[in-house]
Structure formats: C-alpha cells, structure tokens
Write a protein that holds these residues in place. Sequence first.
Motif, PDB file in Angstrom:
ATOM      1  N   ALA A 100      17.932 -28.559-103.067  1.00  0.00           N
ATOM      2  CA  ALA A 100      19.047 -27.458-103.640  1.00  0.00           C
ATOM      3  C   ALA A 100      20.385 -28.245-104.258  1.00  0.00           C
ATOM      4  O   ALA A 100      20.677 -27.685-105.006  1.00  0.00           O
ATOM      5  CB  ALA A 100      19.507 -26.726-102.498  1.00  0.00           C
ATOM      6  N   LEU A 101      20.489 -29.376-103.726  1.00  0.00           N
ATOM      7  CA  LEU A 101      21.749 -29.845-104.313  1.00  0.00           C
ATOM      8  C   LEU A 101      21.415 -30.966-105.625  1.00  0.00           C
ATOM      9  O   LEU A 101      22.490 -31.715-106.060  1.00  0.00           O
ATOM     10  CB  LEU A 101      22.371 -30.851-103.119  1.00  0.00           C
ATOM     11  CG  LEU A 101      23.069 -30.124-102.045  1.00  0.00           C
ATOM     12  CD1 LEU A 101      23.116 -31.111-100.842  1.00  0.00           C
ATOM     13  CD2 LEU A 101      24.474 -29.399-102.851  1.00  0.00           C
ATOM     14  N   GLY A 102      20.103 -30.908-105.935  1.00  0.00           N
ATOM     15  CA  GLY A 102      19.812 -31.594-107.179  1.00  0.00           C
ATOM     16  C   GLY A 102      19.107 -33.068-107.041  1.00  0.00           C
ATOM     17  O   GLY A 102      18.904 -33.561-107.855  1.00  0.00           O
ATOM     18  N   ALA A 103      19.032 -33.351-105.850  1.00  0.00           N
ATOM     19  CA  ALA A 103      18.528 -34.661-105.778  1.00  0.00           C
ATOM     20  C   ALA A 103      16.797 -34.760-105.374  1.00  0.00           C
ATOM     21  O   ALA A 103      16.375 -33.614-105.308  1.00  0.00           O
ATOM     22  CB  ALA A 103      18.905 -35.031-104.184  1.00  0.00           C
ATOM     23  N   GLN A 104      16.368 -35.982-105.774  1.00  0.00           N
ATOM     24  CA  GLN A 104      14.795 -35.839-105.792  1.00  0.00           C
ATOM     25  C   GLN A 104      14.404 -36.070-104.364  1.00  0.00           C
ATOM     26  O   GLN A 104      14.928 -36.795-103.809  1.00  0.00           O
ATOM     27  CB  GLN A 104      14.593 -37.230-106.515  1.00  0.00           C
ATOM     28  CG  GLN A 104      14.671 -37.258-108.204  1.00  0.00           C
ATOM     29  CD  GLN A 104      14.048 -36.165-108.870  1.00  0.00           C
ATOM     30  OE1 GLN A 104      12.764 -35.962-108.487  1.00  0.00           O
ATOM     31  NE2 GLN A 104      14.679 -35.148-109.340  1.00  0.00           N
ATOM     32  N   PHE A 154      14.396 -38.659 -99.559  1.00  0.00           N
ATOM     33  CA  PHE A 154      15.009 -38.071-100.756  1.00  0.00           C
ATOM     34  C   PHE A 154      16.328 -38.927-101.206  1.00  0.00           C
ATOM     35  O   PHE A 154      16.734 -39.820-100.489  1.00  0.00           O
ATOM     36  CB  PHE A 154      15.638 -36.759-100.336  1.00  0.00           C
ATOM     37  CG  PHE A 154      16.550 -36.556 -98.971  1.00  0.00           C
ATOM     38  CD1 PHE A 154      17.729 -37.088 -99.243  1.00  0.00           C
ATOM     39  CD2 PHE A 154      15.874 -36.206 -97.820  1.00  0.00           C
ATOM     40  CE1 PHE A 154      18.409 -36.859 -97.800  1.00  0.00           C
ATOM     41  CE2 PHE A 154      16.430 -36.191 -96.662  1.00  0.00           C
ATOM     42  CZ  PHE A 154      17.532 -36.712 -96.476  1.00  0.00           C
ATOM     43  N   ASP A 155      16.748 -38.925-102.358  1.00  0.00           N
ATOM     44  CA  ASP A 155      17.985 -39.431-102.990  1.00  0.00           C
ATOM     45  C   ASP A 155      19.063 -38.859-102.289  1.00  0.00           C
ATOM     46  O   ASP A 155      19.100 -37.679-101.986  1.00  0.00           O
ATOM     47  CB  ASP A 155      17.917 -39.584-104.396  1.00  0.00           C
ATOM     48  CG  ASP A 155      17.002 -40.313-104.951  1.00  0.00           C
ATOM     49  OD1 ASP A 155      16.579 -41.304-104.175  1.00  0.00           O
ATOM     50  OD2 ASP A 155      16.435 -40.132-105.904  1.00  0.00           O
ATOM     51  N   LEU A 156      20.383 -39.677-102.073  1.00  0.00           N
ATOM     52  CA  LEU A 156      21.604 -39.019-101.540  1.00  0.00           C
ATOM     53  C   LEU A 156      21.867 -37.854-102.639  1.00  0.00           C
ATOM     54  O   LEU A 156      22.253 -38.349-103.759  1.00  0.00           O
ATOM     55  CB  LEU A 156      22.478 -39.902-101.279  1.00  0.00           C
ATOM     56  CG  LEU A 156      23.695 -39.614-100.472  1.00  0.00           C
ATOM     57  CD1 LEU A 156      23.651 -39.194 -99.136  1.00  0.00           C
ATOM     58  CD2 LEU A 156      24.889 -40.686-100.470  1.00  0.00           C
ATOM     59  N   PRO A 157      22.219 -36.715-102.487  1.00  0.00           N
ATOM     60  CA  PRO A 157      22.706 -35.722-103.460  1.00  0.00           C
ATOM     61  C   PRO A 157      23.949 -35.998-103.769  1.00  0.00           C
ATOM     62  O   PRO A 157      24.830 -36.932-103.202  1.00  0.00           O
ATOM     63  CB  PRO A 157      22.884 -34.467-102.585  1.00  0.00           C
ATOM     64  CG  PRO A 157      22.017 -34.582-101.349  1.00  0.00           C
ATOM     65  CD  PRO A 157      22.160 -36.254-101.032  1.00  0.00           C
ATOM     66  N   ALA A 158      24.262 -35.885-105.271  1.00  0.00           N
ATOM     67  CA  ALA A 158      25.668 -36.106-105.793  1.00  0.00           C
ATOM     68  C   ALA A 158      26.780 -35.378-105.046  1.00  0.00           C
ATOM     69  O   ALA A 158      26.464 -34.392-104.588  1.00  0.00           O
ATOM     70  CB  ALA A 158      25.589 -35.706-107.347  1.00  0.00           C
ATOM     71  N   GLY A 159      27.728 -36.293-104.747  1.00  0.00           N
ATOM     72  CA  GLY A 159      28.940 -35.560-104.096  1.00  0.00           C
ATOM     73  C   GLY A 159      28.648 -35.557-102.588  1.00  0.00           C
ATOM     74  O   GLY A 159      29.557 -35.041-101.827  1.00  0.00           O
ATOM     75  N   ALA A 160      27.564 -35.969-102.007  1.00  0.00           N
ATOM     76  CA  ALA A 160      27.320 -36.087-100.684  1.00  0.00           C
ATOM     77  C   ALA A 160      27.753 -37.577-100.042  1.00  0.00           C
ATOM     78  O   ALA A 160      27.811 -38.583-100.787  1.00  0.00           O
ATOM     79  CB  ALA A 160      25.843 -35.973-100.408  1.00  0.00           C
TER      80      ALA A 160
END
Length: 248
Positions: A100-104, A154-160
Amino acid sequence: MSIDPVRVLEIRHAETEPPGSYGPALDELADVTTLRIWREDVPDDLSDVEAIVTLGGAMGVDDAPAIGWIDHEIVLLRRALELGIPVWGVCLGSQMLAAALGAQVYRSDTPEIGVHTVTLDPHAIDDPIWGVDPGEPDAVPTEFRVVQWHFDTFDLPAGATRLASSPWCANQLFRHGDSYGVQFHLEADGGLVGEWLGAPESRDLVGEAIGAAATDRFATDATAAEVVTVPLPHTVMRRWLRGIAERR
C-alpha cells in the motif's frame, strides 16, 4: 486514567489467523470490528475507524490475480493511510502495508520458518512503541526469539524506518508515520503454531522448507518463546492504542 476504546477495524485473512497474543490489549483498549475479507465486502466509509489491524494469512501479495480481495485490501489500506488512519500489519498484513506504501513484495531467497532471533535496530531505541527503556517494568528487549512463517519479503517503503531485522530477512519491522509493519508472528504461541501445523497441507509445506526434525520441534520451540511472545505483544499493542487515543 481510563480512555474511550479505540475504534479498530481488524482484517482477517483466515479464521486460523486470529489476533492471538495481541488480543488482551485489543480487548482492553479497543472496540473491534472484524472484517473477514475473503467473504465480506471492504467498507466504503472509514469515518468511524481510528485504526486498522491487518493479520496474517497463507496467501501472498502476488496471489492477487487469483484472489481478488488482495488488491481490494491494498486499496483500502492506501485510502486509510491517506486519511491518517494508522495501520498495524502482521506478517501478510505487513506485506500488504508495504504494498500500500508502494514497496515491492516478492519471494524471499530463503523461507523463514520456525522460531528465530529478531534484533531491534538502533532506530528502535527512541521509538514510542518499540523503544527500549530498561527502567520500565514491561521494557521491550533488544533481541528476542519469535515465531516466523513466511516465504515472501518486501523492500522498505519510501519514508519508512527499519526497526528490526534478522539474519534471513532485513525488513522484520518498520514504522511509517504511526503505522507499523511487523513481519514476525509475535501473536503466535505454541498452541497456535500447533493448530497451524495440524493442517496436513501446512505441515507438508513446512516440512519441505525446513525438514521433518525442525517441523517436529516447531510448536515446542514456540512454547519456549512464550516468555517473550506473550507479554511483548500486550506491551506494544497497548502503547500503540494509547498513543492513538491520546492524539484524538
């Protein structure tokens, strides 16, 4: 000081994936509405929701073409985040939150199944939920053994901010605003693991991944870890819910 219960939408992906050891804190501080997403419609109106807890499940984000509600949940979580509604994601729920935060989200090189060590990152020291305070009677340990059961990561979401990792999976715990993705099964005690392994298809899948001997001792190892995995989820969930209530 008493607080009005936090209005929580709990998303279940299977009846076999309950809140477990998060339950006492939710019972104490929340008014919970459970959405069984595999058979119930995603709500259009989130005006009465103050927080979302999304739990585990055997499926993965990549199963969306075959399981229609996966994309529906990701859209729901994205809408909640845009509205400032914090999310607590558990295992599959953490992967849904990351998506939901755009991460893969993708298949991990090595399945992480069994009871393994998770270590808090230095960023966690000052975190309001996972922060370490040795003077506090319910302090969060910097390292603990906990149930793991996942094939994806998963990859760390941007801004996390990453708050914990393990040798097998770098992104075990992250914070994004007031939302948290918790890859490990802090809610699972030995009894719940035993129930999961009671399903022949699950036991066979685990046996293929980690071998018969490790599978046989999995529930026993989970029971031994309960010294941490019973009180710790109560501590962190209470902190999270109290923080939400205080920010009303």
